[in-house]
Design a protein around this motif. Sequence first.
Motif, PDB file in Angstrom:
ATOM      1  N   LEU A 109      -1.752  -1.678   1.425  1.00  0.00           N
ATOM      2  CA  LEU A 109      -2.231  -1.154   2.712  1.00  0.00           C
ATOM      3  C   LEU A 109      -1.142  -1.321   3.761  1.00  0.00           C
ATOM      4  N   ALA A 110      -0.822  -0.249   4.479  1.00  0.00           N
ATOM      5  CA  ALA A 110       0.142  -0.306   5.572  1.00  0.00           C
ATOM      6  C   ALA A 110      -0.415   0.472   6.760  1.00  0.00           C
ATOM      7  N   VAL A 159      -4.358  -7.183  -3.648  1.00  0.00           N
ATOM      8  CA  VAL A 159      -4.251  -6.372  -2.423  1.00  0.00           C
ATOM      9  C   VAL A 159      -3.166  -6.951  -1.530  1.00  0.00           C
ATOM     10  N   LEU A 160      -2.114  -6.173  -1.281  1.00  0.00           N
ATOM     11  CA  LEU A 160      -1.035  -6.586  -0.388  1.00  0.00           C
ATOM     12  C   LEU A 160      -1.021  -5.703   0.850  1.00  0.00           C
ATOM     13  N   ILE A 161      -0.720  -6.327   2.005  1.00  0.00           N
ATOM     14  CA  ILE A 161      -0.720  -5.601   3.265  1.00  0.00           C
ATOM     15  C   ILE A 161       0.562  -5.909   4.036  1.00  0.00           C
ATOM     16  N   ARG A 215      12.391  -8.070   0.551  1.00  0.00           N
ATOM     17  CA  ARG A 215      13.036  -6.772   0.729  1.00  0.00           C
ATOM     18  C   ARG A 215      12.598  -5.912  -0.441  1.00  0.00           C
ATOM     19  N   PRO A 216      11.661  -4.985  -0.205  1.00  0.00           N
ATOM     20  CA  PRO A 216      11.130  -4.190  -1.319  1.00  0.00           C
ATOM     21  C   PRO A 216      12.210  -3.363  -2.003  1.00  0.00           C
ATOM     22  N   TYR A 217      11.980  -3.094  -3.256  1.00  0.00           N
ATOM     23  CA  TYR A 217      12.891  -2.263  -4.035  1.00  0.00           C
ATOM     24  C   TYR A 217      13.063  -0.901  -3.356  1.00  0.00           C
ATOM     25  N   ARG A 219       5.210   0.985  -1.823  1.00  0.00           N
ATOM     26  CA  ARG A 219       6.019  -0.173  -2.232  1.00  0.00           C
ATOM     27  C   ARG A 219       5.134  -1.417  -2.369  1.00  0.00           C
ATOM     28  N   LEU A 220       4.208  -1.597  -1.434  1.00  0.00           N
ATOM     29  CA  LEU A 220       3.307  -2.750  -1.491  1.00  0.00           C
ATOM     30  C   LEU A 220       2.444  -2.697  -2.746  1.00  0.00           C
TER      31      LEU A 220
END
Length: 241
Positions: free
Chosen positions: A84-85, A126-128, A154-156, A114-115
């Motif tokens: 969720l963003a 669940v990542l936010i 730092r997301p891929y 990405r999340l």
Amino acid sequence: GDLHGLLRRISEALGVMTRSIIDHQGVIADFQGVSALGFWGWPLEDPGSVESACRAALAIRQEFATAAQEDDHPLTDFRVGIGLATGPAVAGKIGTVDQVKVTVFGPVVNLASRLEAMTKILRAPVLIDEETASRVRQNVEPSVARVRRVAKVRPYGMDTAVEVSELLPPEDEYPQLLNEHIEAYETALDALLNRDWETAFQWLHRVPAEDRVKDYLTVFIAQHNRMPPADWDGIIPIDRK
């Protein structure tokens, strides 16, 4: 060997997602393989859209968790990951004279993707992002949802760092992780960011062993012999999708 059976099971999984999104005032933009893309705040802005999105995510999480406990359920061996963003995006109809669909565009959509991918790595259903986490803390009652800061990563495929948090059910619905356990984890995270990895390691052991999210930080610390590299800036690079 049973492609038709697999398709039926995937369709049922997508049905769980789409029902929860629609039931909580969301819009289905697209299906991407075995994923569903939903968004809120269109066609009219909705001040309660973050809470609605969180309620949808937790409902999906719960339905998959329940299915996992039933040996004969079609989704018993399925696992769900949700990202969720929150941020500005462009939404509306796109297509040609032959076919049209409603979709959404913008960096916030890429961040949510990405999340979602990182849920497999950080082992959180669940990542936010930071903006969503801030709004949940300010506007959503703990009886609806809780937030745990997980790490600064730092997301891929991205150049900028993101503070990632986990969205959790209320304490009475998920007593496996009490508020005191969340506090212990976040104390460990603060120690990690302050380069006191020995203290961080100790605080992580106050979090229940069943919690898989803590495993990621524990392993990360252990891999470096509990000593931060001299040039470490507090950011954990994610090197894969």
